[in-house]
Design a protein around this motif. Structure first.
Motif, mmCIF file in Angstrom:
data_model
loop_
_atom_site.group_PDB
_atom_site.id
_atom_site.type_symbol
_atom_site.label_atom_id
_atom_site.label_comp_id
_atom_site.label_asym_id
_atom_site.label_seq_id
_atom_site.Cartn_x
_atom_site.Cartn_y
_atom_site.Cartn_z
ATOM 1 N N ILE B 145 4.982 105.940 182.704
ATOM 2 C CA ILE B 145 6.413 105.740 183.010
ATOM 3 C C ILE B 145 7.468 106.391 182.084
ATOM 4 O O ILE B 145 8.526 107.194 182.467
ATOM 5 C CB ILE B 145 6.797 104.231 182.712
ATOM 6 N N ILE B 192 -2.151 113.121 181.004
ATOM 7 C CA ILE B 192 -2.068 112.428 179.783
ATOM 8 C C ILE B 192 -2.925 110.955 179.976
ATOM 9 O O ILE B 192 -3.574 110.667 179.227
ATOM 10 C CB ILE B 192 -0.687 112.206 179.433
ATOM 11 N N THR B 195 -6.527 111.848 180.193
ATOM 12 C CA THR B 195 -7.087 112.087 178.678
ATOM 13 C C THR B 195 -7.213 110.556 177.930
ATOM 14 O O THR B 195 -8.154 110.413 176.855
ATOM 15 C CB THR B 195 -6.255 112.967 177.731
ATOM 16 N N ILE B 196 -6.124 109.902 178.017
ATOM 17 C CA ILE B 196 -5.952 108.752 177.329
ATOM 18 C C ILE B 196 -7.136 107.798 177.721
ATOM 19 O O ILE B 196 -8.003 107.231 176.564
ATOM 20 C CB ILE B 196 -4.944 107.745 177.417
ATOM 21 N N LEU B 243 -7.704 119.998 174.907
ATOM 22 C CA LEU B 243 -6.884 121.011 174.716
ATOM 23 C C LEU B 243 -6.324 121.788 175.929
ATOM 24 O O LEU B 243 -5.399 122.175 176.158
ATOM 25 C CB LEU B 243 -7.240 121.752 173.637
ATOM 26 N N LEU B 246 -4.296 119.366 177.868
ATOM 27 C CA LEU B 246 -3.158 119.073 177.413
ATOM 28 C C LEU B 246 -2.121 120.321 177.598
ATOM 29 O O LEU B 246 -0.966 120.387 177.798
ATOM 30 C CB LEU B 246 -3.178 118.786 176.108
ATOM 31 N N SER B 247 -2.754 121.547 177.534
ATOM 32 C CA SER B 247 -2.067 122.832 177.806
ATOM 33 C C SER B 247 -1.443 123.025 178.975
ATOM 34 O O SER B 247 -0.396 123.279 179.407
ATOM 35 C CB SER B 247 -2.987 124.151 177.338
ATOM 36 N N ARG B 254 6.765 122.355 181.267
ATOM 37 C CA ARG B 254 7.917 123.193 181.128
ATOM 38 C C ARG B 254 8.506 123.893 182.243
ATOM 39 O O ARG B 254 9.459 124.233 182.322
ATOM 40 C CB ARG B 254 7.250 124.465 180.149
ATOM 41 N N ALA B 258 11.908 124.225 183.809
ATOM 42 C CA ALA B 258 12.760 125.214 184.179
ATOM 43 C C ALA B 258 13.152 125.129 185.563
ATOM 44 O O ALA B 258 14.247 125.647 186.103
ATOM 45 C CB ALA B 258 11.708 126.499 184.011
ATOM 46 N N ARG B 259 12.416 124.612 186.441
ATOM 47 C CA ARG B 259 12.801 124.521 187.932
ATOM 48 C C ARG B 259 14.335 123.823 188.110
ATOM 49 O O ARG B 259 14.875 124.303 188.909
ATOM 50 C CB ARG B 259 11.639 123.669 188.509
ATOM 51 N N GLY B 266 11.259 120.663 173.329
ATOM 52 C CA GLY B 266 10.256 119.993 172.573
ATOM 53 C C GLY B 266 9.057 119.420 173.564
ATOM 54 O O GLY B 266 9.283 119.805 174.768
ATOM 55 N N GLY B 267 8.122 118.973 172.867
ATOM 56 C CA GLY B 267 6.937 118.478 173.673
ATOM 57 C C GLY B 267 7.279 117.275 174.523
ATOM 58 O O GLY B 267 8.143 116.510 174.361
ATOM 59 N N LEU B 269 5.398 114.367 174.110
ATOM 60 C CA LEU B 269 4.992 112.938 173.459
ATOM 61 C C LEU B 269 6.048 112.493 172.707
ATOM 62 O O LEU B 269 7.329 112.924 172.447
ATOM 63 C CB LEU B 269 3.830 113.338 172.540
#
Lengths: 362, 269, 282
Positions: B145, B192, B195-196, B243, B246-247, B254, B258-259, B266-267, B269
């Motif tokens: 969310i 995300i 991964t969690i 990794l 996440l990349s 990003r 941009a779209r 920033g990231g 998280l």
């Protein structure tokens, strides 16, 4: 023949009464503006016509059909949004052709229409560009082309020029006007800029607090505002207290505080204004300073001191405190070589144009 | 550049953060069964060993299935909640959203025991992959969310209205305009959540059935010193996988920024 | 109710129902269990405060609860104090185009398997671990130091590491939101660097600090991996007891009681903390 008929429209947001009984007819092929300060309900009214808000009561008749229950996507209206709402993930051509998907046209026909629409707004050859790379003025044109390609009965424009800088705005004003004449579609423009409304519109509806105060053509609106509020909102107006004098010859005369006696044109008299002490309105250009060598003004003359002035290059606006008055009046003068700009504190004589006086109820 | 002392502190802090991460591959490639310095020599034996442990393969498969299911459920639930909270106003919005976000700060053990009580004692059902999925979805949904809300938030509401104005229905406008624009956010939140879930231990430990998840398997191995080098190798592989995922998530985030023509800040998280 | 509100409610309902069924109902069940008792496998559903009486009188529970709260508190303070300068550094001294990279660098270690990170701290802090062999090699110490493993210190260090990104990020976000001209205005009005920090920067960053404190303090109580692996017998926390009650002793009601008490204690402390800092949260 009116294309839109708004009949006693009310809109509530909870307890807030946003539209309070709107009645209005808008003609086919007309360039119509909804003008008013922010929060007056003009955008809400536009969204009601477009089908983005439902009415609490009243009816929107569009081309003879009641629009009650007709959603936005089924209405013969299209909208140019304030933010333009250009789809950022699509190209210019995909944006312009977006609404054609349901038109059951061949690919070639669609392309032809898109090319034509882009040409119309002066963006030929921009079709393949990414939408998010466009400038503000170009986005505006894409939004116009996208809405007009569907040949709506009515085009709705929600403050379309407010995001542009002054130069670009002036250019788009003439261009929008030209485009409207070319396509012959009814345009309804929402704006808070009175100058923009005067320049572009066939007729203007002035709105305050959810109500239409006056609907009139630009000249009529400027010359004969129905009340002080409209007069103040459109341009600058001086308001002077006056006393009604019954003349023996049947003409209507007023004794205007600070200026003196004046005969009023019957057309400039509202109904019932005779009954009590009225207020008269006078535009800055209806007053003028008297320079040496000007024709003598006869009886219509007053004297006063220049309290302040603003120099605009072509014009100078003087604040003149007439003898016996507490508030200055605003007078505009064209700057000519023969009329040097007065300085603050200068003594001056003032005359006025009797025919331009407007009488308000009180 | 100013902030000289701060910079030194920042670098020291990074060393502290990376200390365990650097040790992980060191011991994974160390040719010795004892996890201590000095290092013995280079070997890839532990990685080779991993290929032969069948219990591990089962746990990995189990974890991946759980993580994929959890991520799918969390993203769907997340889209509903993020869209509802950013686009509509409705009664009791704040308390409802608050309740949905609670698992973000709730101790995981509380989530674990409360589900355990209900499943085992009240419903009398066996523990299985589904009980783990239920718990993981609960803690992953708030993360989804959070990411999706910022994606929906950035959207101009008139984009949707413009599509409707041009003849589309509400659903078509959502499908053709809104979904493509938030797609990067959807991908990012899916990864995300995946991964969690893959790394989560506490809930899995309480709720897992006969088939352990990967972290539960690792927990069991940590008791046996001889098994630890292989666990280090496994951990190294998992770090690399994380990794990469996440990349990819960052890349999509990003691209999403941009779209819609926005500025990157920033990231995620 | 208008159509917008109905649409919103309809849309939120799947998520809300999920939370209701899988979080609210189970939590209610835990509370109910805490008032019941268990004898072997049969649950006695007469309401009783016996569990609570036992939890408050038996010293083992009291010791564990107090220790857990103290450890969580210390972990919170240590983590936030260590993290603040990093957030401040990234926000104020790192050039804008490199900020995302720094944040990425800070979050990477967080994506290593949690279990292995804790285990590796055991390796680092151990008797012949990385730290001791390093310090011995450098001649800083003559014999291995032992006060850093199998006790509360080890738990604090390990948890401070585990929660680093969770504290840095909210503080960083709060710092990023501060309008830089406010700091210039403060300098212009005669404050120096340090006084500006305490009069302008820190008060404005407080919402981030408060969020960080809650994000660390609340979940820390529920952690049982770290105390189990590096805590030793004197570093065990209440969660280890909850786990034991549920999974080993098969005494769900007692476990539930401890869980409820832990939750209440954490919530109460958090609320008090927020209450005293409420002026920063307007």
């Amino acid at each position: 023949m009116s294309i839109i008929s708004l009949q006693d429209i009310h809109k509530y947001y909870g307890d807030y009464h946003a539209l309070r009984g709107i009645n209005c007819e808008i003609g086919e092929g007309e360039f119509f503006s909804l003008l008013g300060p922010s929060g007056c309900g003009k955008t809400t009214l536009l969204r009601v016509i477009g089908g983005f808000e439902d009415v609490s009561s009243g009816a929107v008749i569009l081309g003879g059909q009641n629009m009650a229950g007709v959603p936005a996507n089924k209405r013969p209206t299209n909208m140019v949004f304030q933010s333009y709402a250009i789809f950022p993930h699509l190209s210019v051509a995909q944006n312009v052709g977006y609404g054609l998907r349901k038109a059951r046209l061949s690919k070639a026909e669609q392309d032809a229409k898109v090319t034509e629409a882009l040409e119309m707004v002066g963006l030929s050859g921009y079709g393949a560009r990414a939408a998010h790379a466009l400038s503000g003025g170009q986005r505006q044109r894409v939004a116009l082309a996208r809405a007009l390609i569907l040949k709506p009965k009515v085009l709705l424009l929600d403050e379309p020029l407010s995001a542009l800088d002054k130069k670009m705005r002036e250019q788009m004003q003439t261009e929008l006007r030209r485009l409207q004449r070319q396509v012959g579609i009814t345009f309804i423009l929402v704006t808070h800029d009175q100058e923009e409304a005067l320049i572009m519109s066939d007729r203007i509806a002035v709105m305050f607090e959810g109500e239409i105060a006056q609907v009139a053509a630009p000249q009529e609106l400027y010359r004969r505002p129905v009340n002080r509020r409209v007069g103040e909102f459109i341009g600058v107006m001086n308001f002077l207290d006056a006393r009604h004098i019954e003349g023996a010859d049947g003409k209507v005369r007023f004794d205007i505080h600070g200026l003196g006696k004046a005969v009023i044109e019957p057309a400039n008299l509202p109904q019932g204004a005779r009954a009590y002490a009225p207020v008269v309105g006078l535009r800055p250009e209806a007053l003028s300073l008297i320079y040496e060598g000007d024709a003598p003004p006869g009886k219509r003359m007053a004297e006063g001191d220049v309290a302040d002035l603003s120099y605009y290059g072509d014009m100078t606006y003087y604040e003149v405190l007439l003898d016996g008055m507490t508030d200055p009046v605003t007078i505009s003068m064209k700057n000519l070589a023969s009329r040097p700009v007065l300085e603050r504190g200068a003594r001056t004589r003032v005359t006025w144009d009797e025919g331009s006086l407007v009488v308000f109820g009180a | 550049m100013t902030g000289g002392w701060l910079r030194i502190y920042a670098i020291t802090y990074l060393v502290f953060l990376y200390l365990p991460v650097i040790l992980l591959p060191m011991f994974a490639f160390n040719d010795g069964t004892v996890i201590a310095f000095p290092l013995q020599g280079f070997t890839t034996e532990w990685f080779v060993q991993l290929a032969g442990i069948e219990a591990l393969h089962g746990a990995l498969l189990n974890s991946v299935i759980i993580a994929l299911t959890t991520a799918s459920l969390s993203v769907v639930l997340g889209i509903c909640a993020a869209r509802a909270s950013t686009r509509f106003t409705f009664p009791f919005k704040a308390p409802i959203m608050g309740a949905i976000m609670v698992p973000l700060v709730l101790p995981e053990i509380i989530v674990a025991v409360s589900l355990l009580v209900v499943v085992v004692q009240v419903l009398n059902l066996p523990l299985s992959a589904w009980t783990v999925i239920a718990g993981h979805t609960l803690i992953c949904t708030p993360f989804a969310i959070a990411i999706l809300s910022s994606a929906f938030q950035g959207l101009d509401q008139s984009l949707e209205e413009a599509a409707i104005d041009l003849g589309e229905t509400r659903w078509e406008a959502f499908k053709n305009i809104i979904l493509p624009l938030v797609a990067p956010g959807i991908v990012a939140s899916f990864l995300i959540c995946f991964t969690i879930s893959l790394d989560e231990f506490i809930i899995a430990f309480f709720l897992t059935g006969a088939e352990p998840t990967l972290p539960v398997y690792i927990w069991g191995q940590l008791r046996f010193p001889t098994k630890i080098p292989a666990v280090m190798a496994l951990g190294t592989l998992m770090l690399v996988a994380s990794l990469i995922i996440l990349s990819v998530a960052e890349f999509y985030r990003r691209r999403g920024v941009a779209r819609v023509g926005g500025k990157d800040s920033g990231g995620f998280l | 109710m208008n159509s917008e509100a109905r649409r919103g409610l309809l849309l939120i309902s799947p998520t809300a129902v999920y939370v209701l069924l899988l979080l609210a109902a189970p939590l209610a069940a835990v509370v109910a269990f805490s008032f019941w008792t268990q004898d072997f496998l049969t649950i006695d559903r007469t309401l009783t405060l016996d569990n609570y009486r036992e939890a408050f009188t038996d010293p083992i529970y009291r010791v564990l609860m107090i220790r857990s709260l103290i450890i969580s508190g210390v972990v919170t303070v240590v983590t936030v104090v260590l993290a603040f300068p990093i957030a401040y550094f990234v926000s104020f001294y790192v050039p804008p185009e490199r900020k995302a990279l720094w944040i990425f660098l800070i979050t990477i270690p967080f994506w290593t398997s949690y279990l292995l990170r804790v285990f590796l701290w055991k390796v680092i802090l151990g008797f012949n671990g990385v730290l001791n062999s390093g310090l011995l090699g450098l001649g800083v110490i003559d014999e291995p130091i032992t006060f850093i493993l199998y006790n509360a210190n080890a738990v604090v260090i390990t948890l401070a590491h585990a929660f680093a990104p969770f504290t840095i990020l909210p503080i960083y976000v709060a710092l990023e939101k501060i309008d830089r001209s406010l700091i210039e205005a403060s300098r212009d009005l005669g404050e120096n660097r340090v006084t500006t920090f305490f009069r302008v920067t820190l008060p404005l960053a407080m919402p981030g600090v408060i969020a960080a404190v809650l994000i660390v303090f609340i979940p820390t109580i529920g952690d049982y991996v770290t105390p189990r692996l590096v805590g030793g017998p004197n570093g065990l926390m209440i969660s280890n007891m909850i786990q034991t009650q549920f999974l080993k002793l098969n005494n769900a009601p007692m476990g539930a009681t401890l869980a409820v008490l832990a939750m209440c204690a954490v919530t109460a402390i958090s609320l008090i903390f927020v209450f005293f800092n409420r002026r920063y949260l307007r």
